[in-house]
Design an enzyme around this catalytic site. Structure first.
Site, mmCIF file in Angstrom:
data_model
loop_
_atom_site.group_PDB
_atom_site.id
_atom_site.type_symbol
_atom_site.label_atom_id
_atom_site.label_comp_id
_atom_site.label_asym_id
_atom_site.label_seq_id
_atom_site.Cartn_x
_atom_site.Cartn_y
_atom_site.Cartn_z
ATOM 1 N N ASP A 1 43.173 25.145 46.296
ATOM 2 C CA ASP A 1 42.803 25.389 47.691
ATOM 3 C C ASP A 1 43.368 24.295 48.596
ATOM 4 O OD1 ASP A 1 41.131 23.515 46.555
ATOM 5 O OD2 ASP A 1 39.322 24.233 47.545
ATOM 6 N N ASP B 1 32.480 25.733 40.955
ATOM 7 C CA ASP B 1 32.823 25.845 42.367
ATOM 8 C C ASP B 1 31.625 25.472 43.237
ATOM 9 O OD1 ASP B 1 34.650 26.976 44.517
ATOM 10 O OD2 ASP B 1 32.908 28.283 44.770
ATOM 11 N N ASP C 1 36.126 48.181 39.596
ATOM 12 C CA ASP C 1 35.696 47.524 40.824
ATOM 13 C C ASP C 1 34.854 48.475 41.665
ATOM 14 O OD1 ASP C 1 37.075 45.302 40.053
ATOM 15 O OD2 ASP C 1 38.640 45.449 41.582
ATOM 16 N N GLU D 1 32.896 20.601 41.335
ATOM 17 C CA GLU D 1 33.440 20.405 42.671
ATOM 18 C C GLU D 1 32.263 19.890 43.493
ATOM 19 O OE1 GLU D 1 36.016 22.867 45.982
ATOM 20 O OE2 GLU D 1 34.311 23.882 45.051
ATOM 21 N N ASP E 1 37.372 39.624 33.595
ATOM 22 C CA ASP E 1 37.945 40.503 34.607
ATOM 23 C C ASP E 1 38.949 41.460 33.974
ATOM 24 O OD1 ASP E 1 39.344 41.591 36.859
ATOM 25 O OD2 ASP E 1 38.639 39.885 38.045
ATOM 26 N N GLU F 1 34.409 38.931 36.359
ATOM 27 C CA GLU F 1 34.737 40.149 37.094
ATOM 28 C C GLU F 1 34.492 39.998 38.595
ATOM 29 O OE1 GLU F 1 36.481 43.482 37.555
ATOM 30 O OE2 GLU F 1 35.933 43.132 35.464
ATOM 31 N N THR F 2 35.499 40.409 39.379
ATOM 32 C CA THR F 2 35.414 40.372 40.834
ATOM 33 C C THR F 2 36.171 41.562 41.402
ATOM 34 O OG1 THR F 2 35.706 38.937 42.766
ATOM 35 C CG2 THR F 2 37.518 38.991 41.184
ATOM 36 N N ASN G 1 39.121 42.927 42.811
ATOM 37 C CA ASN G 1 40.514 42.538 43.031
ATOM 38 C C ASN G 1 41.526 43.594 42.605
ATOM 39 O OD1 ASN G 1 40.333 42.339 40.254
ATOM 40 N ND2 ASN G 1 40.726 40.140 40.151
#
Length: 753
Positions: A509, A386, A138, A434, A269, A239-240, A242
């Site tokens: 959510d 999203d 990260d 979405e 990730d 990958e983010t 976190n």
């Protein structure tokens, strides 16, 4: 629309850092139309050390691709890089022209953080390759905790990020199998939305070293198959940032548990891998996919192409200067991001930093290329997008306009280049949108182009109101009928089908299914581990059922039955089958905590709910009448009268337009003729009483020589282990004209035998 040779084919430009066929050379290729110089910097270690060697790259004016071929033997013999190869880019451009006197950590050559064309080049920032197949770490880690290293602006622009920056990892091609992909028609799926880490982090049946990982998730394949799930949909696994999430009482709202802020669109990730060595996350992800495929389940992933993890402005009074320059922004800001008309600011329909430039062909290449990689190399069967309305944008800078008819938007390009699964099943991805974002004409439930399924937010809202807002919000029986029958008003006008409606009562959510019926409003300010969490929707259409625990469980059963007995594809959220609760927190995006992980220690009520859910899903799968390929019809193609679906009033009379349109009616019945679908049941009956008191329902004809038998009644009196009958144990009710009292806010399911 302009022509762009980059849009000629999937992966046409072969971007990224890749070995050649003999693994003798590495070809580094990166796109930038505005850079004046790009260098590739190569490292022996992932973090904490300086580069071993750097190379100047050469630009192809026809494609705007910068490239450099590097000898593996040279890296090994001359620079001692005998293990994984880590790399990043440094780029110069009009706002910061190259100067031979420049050195890391200096401002030599600097003109401005952003120029009039939107360029934000900064050679002090090591840039992550947008096409990197894996990422070293990260951007913020315990040993590199200063996030300002990546920032622009007067205070930060000269900070060099090289030692700490996440780097691409060059991976060799492999032939690891992901198993045989299911070819099941989407209409026959039951989707289970869940977080990879949350699925098993709290599960004592999984080896401790594997909990919360891809390998741990793989161990749940048989459980999900036994539940009746056919497709697992993971929250973002690209990958983010976190790794630094707190898993202790000192958590703060800066954590990113859900992962909706992607840094690298090709890279699995690392946090979810038990094997974090180079190539480990990819191998483990593929092994997980194979485990699900071997159990007959599809694997979907939630993808975020509306914005990136670089984010928007985070400091400075002018809003112009302090931005992270980590990847896209430092390579070609106006190509990868949608900007305001003066090119100084991001255009923001996401609320999280600005829109990805989805109408630019090069930016679209990354979307399509990465989707193809996850599908073809990593084995994924489908995608949930999203804030997908951003992908329907028809302009680049200074505006936003969703237009499904624009052949050049990302939505249509995805369908054209990655043709979705045919109606009857087969190959091709399942594509789920979405269908909303923030602002403009971005609310598009029912408005997506052909080929796209959608989260049906109108199904969710109408059914929640019908259950929880009697006397407050009006939901006509006509509205309910439309939602139960597959929402032809939303999807039939453009040739789409009932299975393009993904029916859900809750998602990640918002409230869990249990909490939807246990809280009147969100409770997001609790102490750890249930909070605190900022944000969250205020208009939840929730109700605590007067605090009655029996009524709350009745509501859960009824809500779940709404989805499983309706035309369309049902989606449940992980743990809904066992009464999962987050104690009223409806936005736990930041809670990497035991409260947000699935709890596998089930009490009696949770066990009963799981039994109900399992039998209900099995019933849906056993009866094709509940899974129509086309909208229910009363007339076939030859004009013959059919009775696929008939609507009744509680008194047994046929429901007409006057009954459907009256705001005074809150009870509805539908009867499905199973013979029209090759169903084992000649008829199915579903009655819903939305009133606050019992209503007597007069049963219609069950078929010649048949009687009605009760499969389930979600009423409070039927609370327990056998709420839903197993086949063959259904209770005899009677024939045509039999009167059955349905309790308030309950649903009755009968089968003709």
């Amino acid at each position: 629309m302009w022509a762009n040779p980059a849009a000629a084919a999937i992966d046409a430009l072969t971007l990224g850092g890749r070995y050649d066929g003999a693994q003798a050379n590495i070809n580094f290729r990166v796109y930038s139309s505005r850079a004046t110089r790009i260098e590739v910097w190569i490292y022996k270690t992932a973090s904490g050390a300086q580069e071993k060697v750097k190379y100047v790259m050469t630009k192809d004016a026809g494609t705007n691709v910068w490239s450099k071929t590097v000898s593996v033997a040279t890296l090994q013999a001359t620079y001692g890089i005998t293990g994984p190869v880590y790399y990043g880019y440094r780029a110069w451009g009009p706002n910061w022209p190259y100067n031979s006197g420049w050195a890391k950590g200096t401002g030599t050559g600097f003109l401005s953080d952003v120029d009039g064309s939107g360029n934000r080049f900064n050679p002090n920032k090591l840039l992550l390759d947008p096409y990197a197949r894996e990422v070293s770490q990260d951007m913020v880690t315990p040993s590199c905790a200063d996030g300002t290293l990546y920032a622009s602006g007067a205070t930060h622009r000269n900070k060099d990020s090289g030692a700490c920056a996440p780097k691409g990892i060059v991976l060799a091609a492999d032939t690891q199998s992901t198993g045989t992909k299911p070819t099941r028609a989407f209409k026959d799926d039951v989707v289970y939305e869940v977080h990879v880490r949350g699925l098993t982090k709290n599960d004592s049946s999984v080896a401790s070293a594997l909990r919360g990982t891809y390998a741990g998730a793989a161990a749940k394949a048989s459980y999900l198959a036994g539940l009746g799930i056919t497709a697992v949909e993971f929250l973002p696994v690209q990958e983010t940032q976190n790794d630094t999430n707190d898993v202790d009482p000192n958590s703060d709202s800066g954590d990113n548990y859900w992962g909706y802020s992607t840094l690298a669109f090709f890279a699995p990730d690392r946090r979810y891998a038990s094997d974090k060595t180079a190539g480990g996350p990819t191998r483990e992800f593929k092994a997980m996919v194979k485990a699900f495929h071997d159990a007959g389940l599809k694997v979907y992933i939630d993808v975020v192409y509306n914005h990136t993890g670089e984010g928007g402005a985070w400091g400075g009074t002018d809003g112009l200067t302090v931005y992270n320059v980590q990847s896209f922004r430092g390579l070609d800001n106006p190509t990868y991001y949608s900007l305001t008309s003066n090119f100084q600011y991001p255009w923001d329909n996401t609320g999280v930093g600005g829109n990805y430039n989805t109408h630019n062909p090069t930016a679209q290449n990354l979307i399509v290329d990465s989707l193809a990689y996850w599908r073809n190399t990593l084995g994924v069967d489908g995608f949930r997008f999203d804030l997908a309305s951003v992908l329907g944008n028809t302009c680049e800078h200074g505006c936003f306009n969703f237009d499904k008819m624009d052949s050049g938007n990302a939505l249509n390009r995805i369908v054209n280049e990655l043709p979705p699964r045919p109606a009857g099943g087969g190959s091709g991805p399942d594509l789920i949108a979405e269908p909303w974002a923030i602002g403009g004409n971005s609310y598009q439930v029912g408005g997506f182009p052909t080929g796209w399924a959608e989260w049906n937010g109108k199904f969710r809202d109408a059914l929640r109101k019908a259950q929880n807002k009697l006397g407050v919000d009006v939901v006509t029986t006509g509205e309910l009928a439309s939602r139960f029958a597959g929402s032809s008003d939303l999807y039939g006008d453009d040739g789409r089908k009932p299975w393009h409606s993904v029916n859900f009562m809750v998602a990640h959510d918002g409230f869990t299914l249990r909490d939807l019926y246990a809280y009147n409003s969100k409770v997001n300010n609790r102490a750890w581990p249930y909070g605190p969490s900022d944000g969250g929707e205020d208009n939840n259409n929730s109700w605590d059922q007067g605090g009655d625990a029996y009524a709350q469980r009745r509501a859960v059963r009824t809500g779940l039955a709404f989805m499983m007995l309706s035309g369309g594809v049902p989606m449940i959220t992980g743990g809904d089958e066992m009464l999962r609760s987050v104690n009223g927190n409806n936005n736990p995006y930041n809670l990497d905590s035991s409260a947000n992980w699935l709890n596998w220690a089930l009490d009696t009520n949770a066990t009963n709910q799981k039994t109900f859910a399992t039998r209900l899903i099995a019933f849906r799968k056993a009866h094709p009448a509940l899974r129509p390929a086309n909208f229910y019809s009363s007339v076939d193609n030859n004009g013959n009268v059919m009775e696929q679906l008939r609507w009744f009033k509680p008194d047994g009379g046929v429901a007409d337009a006057a009954y459907f349109n009256s705001s005074s009616n809150h009870a509805i019945v539908w009867r499905l003729d199973g013979s029209e679908f090759g169903d084992s049941a000649s008829a199915l009956y579903v009655g819903y009483n939305g009133w606050s008191g019992q209503v007597n329902f007069t049963l219609p004809w069950p078929g010649a020589g048949k009687s009605w038998y009760r499969v389930t009644d979600t009423a409070t009196w039927n609370d327990g282990a056998n709420t839903f009958a197993v086949p063959g144990s259904e209770a005899f009710i009677g024939g045509e004209g039999t009167v059955y009292g349905i309790e308030a806010r309950s649903l009755l399911l009968l089968i003709a035998k």
